[in-house]
Design an enzyme around this catalytic site. Structure first.
Site, PDB file in Angstrom:
ATOM      1  N   ALA A  28      89.068  31.526  20.206  1.00  0.00           N
ATOM      2  CA  ALA A  28      89.406  31.085  18.854  1.00  0.00           C
ATOM      3  C   ALA A  28      89.924  29.656  18.964  1.00  0.00           C
ATOM      4  O   ALA A  28      90.149  29.141  20.062  1.00  0.00           O
ATOM      5  CB  ALA A  28      90.439  32.018  18.228  1.00  0.00           C
ATOM      6  N   TYR A  29      90.112  29.052  17.806  1.00  0.00           N
ATOM      7  CA  TYR A  29      90.422  27.622  17.766  1.00  0.00           C
ATOM      8  C   TYR A  29      91.784  27.346  17.144  1.00  0.00           C
ATOM      9  O   TYR A  29      92.084  27.824  16.052  1.00  0.00           O
ATOM     10  CB  TYR A  29      89.327  26.873  16.982  1.00  0.00           C
ATOM     11  CG  TYR A  29      88.045  26.891  17.753  1.00  0.00           C
ATOM     12  CD1 TYR A  29      87.720  25.868  18.631  1.00  0.00           C
ATOM     13  CD2 TYR A  29      87.181  27.984  17.669  1.00  0.00           C
ATOM     14  CE1 TYR A  29      86.569  25.919  19.381  1.00  0.00           C
ATOM     15  CE2 TYR A  29      86.018  28.030  18.418  1.00  0.00           C
ATOM     16  CZ  TYR A  29      85.730  26.999  19.278  1.00  0.00           C
ATOM     17  OH  TYR A  29      84.590  27.058  20.037  1.00  0.00           O
TER      18      TYR A  29
END
Length: 155
Positions: A28-29
């Site tokens: 994820a970011y």
């Protein structure tokens, strides 16, 4: 710290029989801004923090910095990431002198198969296996940061 990478669609599952490695990846970011993405990735029993700069005009070359971090830290960081998680199985396949990484996406990106190859220079020649499809290196829709927000199933 410079990554030179090309990305392709995959035409079939024929690569699976050729794979020498297979690993699940969840990522994820913290920031999916194309100017500077900041990614948290758990790859089996290891975790990484990666920062990537904006790609050049061909989308092939960009700055990349990565460091291994404890898995427990990565799990905590995932909780503060932007919405949208990438879940995929990565296969590694040796073709000639190079290794292709083929990602089989799950979740909201299920049905998408992408191959990547890292090169020493943008014009480096490489052998193309029969299962390799169209090049999508410069198509931002196929960047993981984009896919985390705009899943393949919704295209």
């Amino acid at each position: 710290m410079i990554e030179i990478e090309r990305k392709f669609l995959v035409l079939s599952n024929d690569f699976i029989d050729e794979a020498f490695a297979k690993k699940r990846i969840v990522q994820a970011y913290i920031s999916s801004n194309p100017e500077r993405t900041v990614r948290i990735r758990i790859k089996e029993d290891k975790a990484f923090l990666t920062i990537k700069g904006k790609g050049n005009s061909s989308g092939t070359t960009r700055l990349e910095w990565e460091t291994e971090i404890p898995v427990a830290d990565a799990e905590k960081l995932l909780s503060i990431c932007e919405e949208g998680t990438i879940d995929k199985i990565r296969y590694e396949i040796k073709v000639g002198r190079h290794v292709f990484e083929v990602d089989v996406f799950g979740g909201e990106n299920q049905g998408l198969l992408l191959a990547e190859i890292e090169l020493q220079s943008e014009d480096e020649a490489f052998q193309k296996p029969l299962w390799l499809g169209s090049e999508v290196t410069n198509d931002e829709r196929y960047y993981n940061a984009f896919l985390s927000k705009n899943p393949f199933k919704k295209w």
